[in-house]
Design an enzyme around this catalytic site. Sequence first.
Site, short mmCIF file in Angstrom:
data_model
loop_
_atom_site.label_atom_id
_atom_site.label_comp_id
_atom_site.label_asym_id
_atom_site.label_seq_id
_atom_site.Cartn_x
_atom_site.Cartn_y
_atom_site.Cartn_z
N ASP A 1 0.76 -0.97 -0.20
CA ASP A 1 -0.35 -0.13 -0.07
C ASP A 1 1.08 1.12 0.20
OD1 ASP A 1 -3.24 -0.03 1.42
OD2 ASP A 1 -1.93 1.84 0.51
N HIS B 1 -3.74 6.16 3.98
CA HIS B 1 -4.53 5.20 2.97
C HIS B 1 -3.70 4.17 3.72
CE1 HIS B 1 -5.43 1.93 -0.15
NE2 HIS B 1 -6.73 2.58 -0.76
N SER C 1 -10.93 -0.55 -1.37
CA SER C 1 -9.27 -0.48 -0.28
C SER C 1 -9.68 -0.56 1.16
CB SER C 1 -8.87 0.81 0.14
OG SER C 1 -8.50 1.37 -1.42
#
Lengths: 87, 628
Positions: B32, B93, B416
Amino acid sequence: AENEQYKQVYIVYMGALPARVDYMPMSHHASILQDVTGESSIEDRLVRNYKRSFNGFAAWLTESEREILASMDEVVSVFPSKILKLQ
Amino acid sequence: TTTSWNFMGLKEGKRTKRNNLVESDTIIGVIDSGIYPESDSFSGKGFGPPPKKWRGVCKGGRNFTCNNKLIGARYYTPKLEGFAESARDNMGHGSHTASTAAGNAVKHVSFYGLGNGTVRGGVPAARIAVYKVCDPGVNGCTTDGILAAFDDAIADKVDLITISIGGDNGSPFEADPIAIGAFHAMAKGILTINSAGNSGPQSSTVASIAPWIFTVAASNTNRAFVTKVVLGNGKTVVGRSVNSFELNGRKHPLVYGQSASSSCGDASARFCSPGCLDSKLVKGKIVLCDSPQNADVAQAMGAVASIAKSRNGDVASIFSFPVSVLSEDEYNTVLSYMNSTKNPKAAVLKSETIFNQKAPVVASYSSRGPNTIIPDILKPDITAPGSEILAAYSPDAPPSKSDTRRVKYSVDTGTSMSCPHVAGVAAYLKTFHPSWSPSMIQSAIMTTAWPMSASTSPFNEMAEFAYGAGHVDPIAAVHPGLVYEATKSDHIAFLCGLNYTGKNLRLISGDSSSCTKEQTKSLPRNLNYPSMTAQVSAAEPFKLTFHRTVTNVGMGNGTYKAKVVGSKLKVKVFPEVLFLKSLHMKKSFTVTVSGKGLEADQKFVSAHLIWSDGVHSVRSPIVVYATN
């Protein structure tokens, strides 16, 4: 001519690592790159090697170099490195 | 995640049975945007040394320290001006997904008081290894870096890989770095969980299409963030956003974007497009915009708040100042109030959370099938919570566009977020069945999923192409009864059926395997997959079979009877009864599906095959569809 020399990062995927214990992925990748580019130093070309779990490398290549690589017996596929998105 | 795990039955603390010893030996690889190592979600307090099997390293760069929770870190992002080379998360994220999958349980967490609860991962005792491939500098994630991350994660001996990254559509395997990396991971017994994509609700938008990847769609949970707007005439309309700004109910004058511009035509002005709003006309007011896209433009022009319209009102987002996003009807209510009032005013209130009865419903943004590369493999596979998830974040990244705030926990939405939920469930499952292969884990989660139905949401018209086998059910998945196994050689045979021959196949498989005649003739739909899908020609009668084999993972012996539920398909199962006399015993069966022929506008028909022994219910979707 300019077009001819235009380079981008391509991923050269060579499949699973050969089981031979004497196989040296990084030197194999280097010799392939030298053959295809005709350059003895590949430092400016090589982006990274894939050598621990499968076989391959990423490098700055021209379109014609890409074609030569894609036709080689030990290469599965050659495709441009792209930008993917977080989702 | 303050509510998503409770929503699906994985209760906090001792209320959920866990195999803590094995869980603590589990390593989740997170490919990620890196991680914020100082987060409480990744504290190493109370953890022993990394598991013996661990072969990775902590190379997170300068000022980056691992611990016994966050045991590994590598980064593959290119050297870029202004960006420190490190595994540190500059986007928020990676911290969010890592904490959803395996973050520590951290109590009393909220987003400025909103969504308060205990943030935790699916397997809080597991370890995390981070492989950073995304950075704002490259405006995304490089595929050469992604492939390198797989190369390391597999060799580092992680147990599972979660990757919430993708393209806009599917690519052939040999040019799809996530499919390539996941194939080699599968060959080493590592399951890769991948987000389906956020290009829904259009069909054929799912980008993660390989059968050896576990593809996750997104749905909502029973907790929703809402933001009320109180009009000057006393009427209240309810919108969606995560608005932490408190204006104390004060009313401000309303102005419509269309009438607040002196430089753009109506069409652009209505959308508050950049460069259109006139600060003299919006300063100190609440601006109405036909889209939430440009809320920060209104803020920059001096507006105190914005009211926006959105077709897909099923998601609440964070904005950099007070915003409420209304459905078409509610928005028109405000517009007609404005048009009928001399000095229209309104107040945008701070958000609150409500109990949302209608959950799970697949999210409008979640990418849908059919699978454009392999028509007979159903994608996405499974659905999990992806909307309005509160989890760890990075204070090095703004929580929303043009936001000056910095937070350690934030609310985010997308496939996600659903992907790491399934990674957490897969890891939880693996702690009870450490020897199970990737396909067995995937099968157990798919065949025990909560059924979802197409009727509950306007965006569900794609049914199984939207939500796959249904919504993940972690507790049921531990005891699936039967599983559909697909080994590396099954996948090689599958590739033979797709005309991968000779050199390519030999290189990919790594052994001298070449396709037998029979394998070359095998149909992709006969891969031993937990769902059954076939594309047929429109308007022509069809009759087709699926060959499947199930493995007994239940009690010693069991007698399973077949039942088919669902609509217009004529389905015949042979044999209809399976006698499984011992653990790991396998039994094969065929499913014959026939029908008159799908009209071109009738996208597809589906049914479900359920094998039941009275204790376990092993449910598989059967989908037949036509494309023009």
